[in-house]
Motif scaffolding. Structure first.
Motif, PDB file in Angstrom:
ATOM      1  N   TYR A  36       0.837  -1.199   0.000  1.00 44.48           N
ATOM      2  CA  TYR A  36       0.000   0.000   0.000  1.00 44.48           C
ATOM      3  C   TYR A  36       0.868   1.243   0.000  1.00 44.48           C
ATOM      4  O   TYR A  36       1.919   1.268   0.624  1.00 44.48           O
ATOM      5  CB  TYR A  36      -0.869   0.085   1.269  1.00 44.48           C
ATOM      6  N   LEU A  37       0.378   2.278  -0.662  1.00 49.13           N
ATOM      7  CA  LEU A  37       0.954   3.606  -0.516  1.00 49.13           C
ATOM      8  C   LEU A  37      -0.064   4.387   0.300  1.00 49.13           C
ATOM      9  O   LEU A  37      -1.193   4.581  -0.138  1.00 49.13           O
ATOM     10  CB  LEU A  37       1.165   4.291  -1.866  1.00 49.13           C
ATOM     11  N   ILE A  38       0.324   4.774   1.508  1.00 44.06           N
ATOM     12  CA  ILE A  38      -0.548   5.575   2.358  1.00 44.06           C
ATOM     13  C   ILE A  38      -0.370   7.019   1.907  1.00 44.06           C
ATOM     14  O   ILE A  38       0.744   7.521   1.854  1.00 44.06           O
ATOM     15  CB  ILE A  38      -0.169   5.425   3.856  1.00 44.06           C
ATOM     16  N   SER A  39      -1.481   7.653   1.582  1.00 47.49           N
ATOM     17  CA  SER A  39      -1.389   8.973   0.975  1.00 47.49           C
ATOM     18  C   SER A  39      -2.389   9.962   1.567  1.00 47.49           C
ATOM     19  O   SER A  39      -3.503   9.589   1.916  1.00 47.49           O
ATOM     20  CB  SER A  39      -1.658   8.827  -0.523  1.00 47.49           C
ATOM     21  N   THR A  40      -1.964  11.205   1.625  1.00 49.29           N
ATOM     22  CA  THR A  40      -2.879  12.276   2.023  1.00 49.29           C
ATOM     23  C   THR A  40      -3.683  12.694   0.808  1.00 49.29           C
ATOM     24  O   THR A  40      -3.287  12.427  -0.337  1.00 49.29           O
ATOM     25  CB  THR A  40      -2.102  13.502   2.550  1.00 49.29           C
ATOM     26  N   ASP A  41      -4.773  13.371   1.053  1.00 51.52           N
ATOM     27  CA  ASP A  41      -5.589  13.887  -0.049  1.00 51.52           C
ATOM     28  C   ASP A  41      -4.771  14.862  -0.895  1.00 51.52           C
ATOM     29  O   ASP A  41      -4.874  14.875  -2.116  1.00 51.52           O
ATOM     30  CB  ASP A  41      -6.843  14.575   0.509  1.00 51.52           C
ATOM     31  N   SER A  42      -3.944  15.640  -0.229  1.00 53.91           N
ATOM     32  CA  SER A  42      -3.097  16.621  -0.912  1.00 53.91           C
ATOM     33  C   SER A  42      -2.148  15.934  -1.904  1.00 53.91           C
ATOM     34  O   SER A  42      -1.984  16.384  -3.032  1.00 53.91           O
ATOM     35  CB  SER A  42      -2.315  17.423   0.126  1.00 53.91           C
ATOM     36  N   ALA A  43      -1.529  14.834  -1.476  1.00 53.27           N
ATOM     37  CA  ALA A  43      -0.602  14.106  -2.355  1.00 53.27           C
ATOM     38  C   ALA A  43      -1.340  13.535  -3.569  1.00 53.27           C
ATOM     39  O   ALA A  43      -0.816  13.546  -4.684  1.00 53.27           O
ATOM     40  CB  ALA A  43       0.100  12.989  -1.582  1.00 53.27           C
ATOM     41  N   VAL A  44      -2.560  13.062  -3.346  1.00 48.68           N
ATOM     42  CA  VAL A  44      -3.373  12.538  -4.448  1.00 48.68           C
ATOM     43  C   VAL A  44      -3.728  13.662  -5.415  1.00 48.68           C
ATOM     44  O   VAL A  44      -3.536  13.542  -6.621  1.00 48.68           O
ATOM     45  CB  VAL A  44      -4.656  11.840  -3.910  1.00 48.68           C
ATOM     46  N   GLN A  45      -4.233  14.766  -4.879  1.00 48.68           N
ATOM     47  CA  GLN A  45      -4.647  15.895  -5.734  1.00 48.68           C
ATOM     48  C   GLN A  45      -3.475  16.462  -6.539  1.00 48.68           C
ATOM     49  O   GLN A  45      -3.653  16.885  -7.675  1.00 48.68           O
ATOM     50  CB  GLN A  45      -5.279  17.010  -4.885  1.00 48.68           C
ATOM     51  N   ASN A  46      -2.277  16.442  -5.932  1.00 49.51           N
ATOM     52  CA  ASN A  46      -1.082  16.971  -6.613  1.00 49.51           C
ATOM     53  C   ASN A  46      -0.346  15.927  -7.444  1.00 49.51           C
ATOM     54  O   ASN A  46       0.675  16.226  -8.054  1.00 49.51           O
ATOM     55  CB  ASN A  46      -0.138  17.601  -5.588  1.00 49.51           C
ATOM     56  N   LEU A  47      -0.874  14.702  -7.453  1.00 53.43           N
ATOM     57  CA  LEU A  47      -0.263  13.605  -8.205  1.00 53.43           C
ATOM     58  C   LEU A  47       1.254  13.560  -7.985  1.00 53.43           C
ATOM     59  O   LEU A  47       2.039  13.664  -8.935  1.00 53.43           O
ATOM     60  CB  LEU A  47      -0.590  13.713  -9.698  1.00 53.43           C
ATOM     61  N   THR A  48       1.646  13.392  -6.737  1.00 50.73           N
ATOM     62  CA  THR A  48       3.068  13.357  -6.407  1.00 50.73           C
ATOM     63  C   THR A  48       3.750  12.183  -7.110  1.00 50.73           C
ATOM     64  O   THR A  48       3.084  11.254  -7.573  1.00 50.73           O
ATOM     65  CB  THR A  48       3.287  13.219  -4.882  1.00 50.73           C
ATOM     66  N   GLN A  49       5.057  12.222  -7.142  1.00 50.55           N
ATOM     67  CA  GLN A  49       5.818  11.170  -7.825  1.00 50.55           C
ATOM     68  C   GLN A  49       5.489   9.785  -7.255  1.00 50.55           C
ATOM     69  O   GLN A  49       5.291   8.837  -8.002  1.00 50.55           O
ATOM     70  CB  GLN A  49       7.317  11.450  -7.704  1.00 50.55           C
ATOM     71  N   ARG A  50       5.418   9.667  -5.925  1.00 47.08           N
ATOM     72  CA  ARG A  50       5.113   8.361  -5.317  1.00 47.08           C
ATOM     73  C   ARG A  50       3.714   7.888  -5.690  1.00 47.08           C
ATOM     74  O   ARG A  50       3.496   6.702  -5.922  1.00 47.08           O
ATOM     75  CB  ARG A  50       5.258   8.427  -3.797  1.00 47.08           C
ATOM     76  N   CYS A  86      -7.805   4.980  -3.307  1.00 47.73           N
ATOM     77  CA  CYS A  86      -7.749   6.214  -4.114  1.00 47.73           C
ATOM     78  C   CYS A  86      -7.322   5.962  -5.558  1.00 47.73           C
ATOM     79  O   CYS A  86      -7.187   6.911  -6.323  1.00 47.73           O
ATOM     80  CB  CYS A  86      -6.764   7.199  -3.473  1.00 47.73           C
ATOM     81  N   ASN A  87      -7.092   4.708  -5.942  1.00 51.77           N
ATOM     82  CA  ASN A  87      -6.561   4.425  -7.275  1.00 51.77           C
ATOM     83  C   ASN A  87      -7.426   4.976  -8.411  1.00 51.77           C
ATOM     84  O   ASN A  87      -6.904   5.551  -9.365  1.00 51.77           O
ATOM     85  CB  ASN A  87      -6.346   2.920  -7.464  1.00 51.77           C
ATOM     86  N   GLU A  88      -8.743   4.813  -8.306  1.00 50.76           N
ATOM     87  CA  GLU A  88      -9.621   5.307  -9.376  1.00 50.76           C
ATOM     88  C   GLU A  88      -9.556   6.821  -9.486  1.00 50.76           C
ATOM     89  O   GLU A  88      -9.522   7.360 -10.586  1.00 50.76           O
ATOM     90  CB  GLU A  88     -11.062   4.851  -9.139  1.00 50.76           C
ATOM     91  N   LEU A  89      -9.536   7.495  -8.332  1.00 51.14           N
ATOM     92  CA  LEU A  89      -9.437   8.950  -8.323  1.00 51.14           C
ATOM     93  C   LEU A  89      -8.128   9.396  -8.974  1.00 51.14           C
ATOM     94  O   LEU A  89      -8.119  10.303  -9.806  1.00 51.14           O
ATOM     95  CB  LEU A  89      -9.529   9.486  -6.888  1.00 51.14           C
ATOM     96  N   VAL A  90      -7.033   8.732  -8.615  1.00 55.82           N
ATOM     97  CA  VAL A  90      -5.725   9.076  -9.188  1.00 55.82           C
ATOM     98  C   VAL A  90      -5.749   8.867 -10.699  1.00 55.82           C
ATOM     99  O   VAL A  90      -5.274   9.714 -11.453  1.00 55.82           O
ATOM    100  CB  VAL A  90      -4.590   8.258  -8.525  1.00 55.82           C
ATOM    101  N   GLN A  91      -6.346   7.755 -11.137  1.00 52.23           N
ATOM    102  CA  GLN A  91      -6.446   7.471 -12.571  1.00 52.23           C
ATOM    103  C   GLN A  91      -7.210   8.587 -13.290  1.00 52.23           C
ATOM    104  O   GLN A  91      -6.782   9.080 -14.327  1.00 52.23           O
ATOM    105  CB  GLN A  91      -7.155   6.124 -12.783  1.00 52.23           C
TER     106      GLN A  91
END
Length: 108
Positions: A36-50, A86-91
């Motif tokens: 798993y990659l544990i992620s904040t909403d901010s990291a998801v919204q900003n599509l960070t490298q990880r 969050c995978n679908e959101l990231v996609q």
């Protein structure tokens, strides 16, 4: 004391401590043995490298709220098809970003 207002699950150091208390092994890199990659909403919204790496490697991207729930229940809560994935959101965000890039190129 202002420390009460800080969410320990939004801070890397305290989040890492909470995960280790639950028995997790922490890796600074996204590789094939990462579950798993544990992620904040901010990291998801900003599509960070990880976040992008996790999506590319089919690693589940999980909201930090999952860690909070696991800590509160003192057990590992299932992630599958939960509100924490969050995978679908990231996609969707990646597709949107690509579309914006293409539109920008057309305008130039």
């Amino acid at each position: 004391n202002n420390d009460d207002s800080i969410d320990p699950y939004q801070n890397y150091k305290t989040l890492k401590a909470a995960l280790q208390k639950l028995g997790a092994t922490i890796s600074p890199q996204v590789h094939k043995r990462v579950h798993y990659l544990i992620s904040t909403d901010s990291a998801v919204q900003n599509l960070t490298q990880r976040v992008r790496q996790a999506l590319k490697r089919n690693v589940d991207i999980v909201d930090v709220a999952w860690v909070k729930e696991c800590s509160e229940r003192k057990e590992r809560v299932k992630v599958n098809d939960s509100a924490y994935l969050c995978n679908e959101l990231v996609q969707c965000l990646m597709v949107q970003k690509e579309r914006e890039k293409k539109e920008k190129v057309r305008k130039e």
